[in-house]
Design an enzyme around this catalytic site. Structure first.
Site, PDB file in Angstrom:
ATOM      1  N   CYS A  83      45.052 -42.999 -61.486  1.00  0.00           N
ATOM      2  CA  CYS A  83      45.944 -43.164 -62.628  1.00  0.00           C
ATOM      3  C   CYS A  83      46.050 -41.850 -63.414  1.00  0.00           C
ATOM      4  O   CYS A  83      46.722 -40.928 -62.963  1.00  0.00           O
ATOM      5  CB  CYS A  83      45.484 -44.325 -63.510  1.00  0.00           C
ATOM      6  SG  CYS A  83      46.736 -44.923 -64.669  1.00  0.00           S
ATOM      7  N   HIS A 192      44.316 -49.028 -59.743  1.00  0.00           N
ATOM      8  CA  HIS A 192      42.909 -48.783 -60.084  1.00  0.00           C
ATOM      9  C   HIS A 192      41.950 -49.459 -59.098  1.00  0.00           C
ATOM     10  O   HIS A 192      41.545 -50.615 -59.317  1.00  0.00           O
ATOM     11  CB  HIS A 192      42.622 -49.295 -61.491  1.00  0.00           C
ATOM     12  CG  HIS A 192      43.203 -48.464 -62.572  1.00  0.00           C
ATOM     13  ND1 HIS A 192      42.467 -47.537 -63.281  1.00  0.00           N
ATOM     14  CD2 HIS A 192      44.459 -48.411 -63.085  1.00  0.00           C
ATOM     15  CE1 HIS A 192      43.241 -46.944 -64.181  1.00  0.00           C
ATOM     16  NE2 HIS A 192      44.457 -47.452 -64.079  1.00  0.00           N
ATOM     17  N   GLU A 194      38.844 -49.006 -58.810  1.00  0.00           N
ATOM     18  CA  GLU A 194      37.555 -49.279 -59.457  1.00  0.00           C
ATOM     19  C   GLU A 194      37.546 -50.612 -60.185  1.00  0.00           C
ATOM     20  O   GLU A 194      36.478 -51.121 -60.567  1.00  0.00           O
ATOM     21  CB  GLU A 194      37.191 -48.135 -60.415  1.00  0.00           C
ATOM     22  CG  GLU A 194      37.904 -48.146 -61.755  1.00  0.00           C
ATOM     23  CD  GLU A 194      39.315 -47.599 -61.704  1.00  0.00           C
ATOM     24  OE1 GLU A 194      39.877 -47.339 -62.793  1.00  0.00           O
ATOM     25  OE2 GLU A 194      39.873 -47.421 -60.595  1.00  0.00           O
TER      26      GLU A 194
END
Length: 229
Positions: A83, A192, A194
């Protein structure tokens, strides 16, 4: 694996958690310290580095740690920009193109399907070709743009790593969600991963593959033994 914190980083802790869940050691790196402390790979996390003043990532590219990362990346250091990290990589000219305001001018926050377009040795060896994965996206400036020549090169050279499917959340050209440099060691991804490493906190564990991929690469595991997710 090093995880950089800039003023305004929001997801550095989540990225470090993803590294640990994949079986790696997360080393926290500070934007004002040029030293990488011997890490074998680097993650530039999501957030709003330096408040996104001027443009997203435009100030972060001049951080002391980025000077070191840029030099190391050109020598082959694996770097993943997530991002805001993707925006920083483009601003630092480690990746081509730019991330601009979402086409619909709204911040977009949702779980997003995407398709792995390039199974590369460094960051995507844990996936299979054309695998569809579900990962959260949250951005206001996530629209990937580039001139036609650059887009043609990305497509021809297999540098489009992932593409949005079932809807484009930001208007990115060619539905691009992630790209790599020509050697594949530097990848920028707008969604994302994560936030998709644990079913307790995410819609899937599909994002874990990005972290396990680089750890397998660093361990010398052949790519054809890495497609596990």
């Amino acid at each position: 694996m090093g995880v950089v914190t800039f003023p305004g980083s929001l997801d550095d802790g989540d990225a470090a958690r993803g590294v640990r869940l994949a079986g790696g050691d997360a080393v926290r790196l500070w934007h004002a310290d040029p030293e990488l402390y011997g890490v074998d790979a680097v993650i530039l996390p999501g957030g709003f580095s330096y408040g996104d003043y001027l443009r997203a990532g435009a100030i972060a590219r001049f951080a002391p740690v980025m000077e070191t990362i840029a030099l190391a990346a050109r020598d082959g250091l694996p770097v993943l920009g997530i991002c805001n990290g993707f925006q920083i990589l483009c601003e630092a000219h480690l990746l081509p193109g730019a991330l601009t305001r979402n086409q619909h001018l709204h911040f977009r926050n949702r779980d997003q399907w995407m398709r792995i377009e390039a199974v590369q040795p460094v960051w995507t060896n844990a996936f299979t070709d054309s695998q569809e994965i579900l990962i959260p996206v949250k951005n206001g400036e996530g629209c990937y743009v580039a001139d036609q020549h650059t887009l043609d090169e990305l497509e021809a050279n297999g540098q489009v790593v992932a593409r949005y499917i079932n809807g484009n959340p930001n208007g990115s050209l060619h539905d691009i969600a992630a790209i790599s440099n020509s050697t594949g060691n530097v990848v920028g991804i707008m969604p994302h991963p994560e936030h998709a490493v644990d079913l307790l906190t995410g819609p899937s564990v599909d994002g874990l593959g990005f972290f396990t991929s680089v750890l397998k690469f660093l361990a010398g595991v052949p790519a054809d033994q890495g497609a596990t997710t």
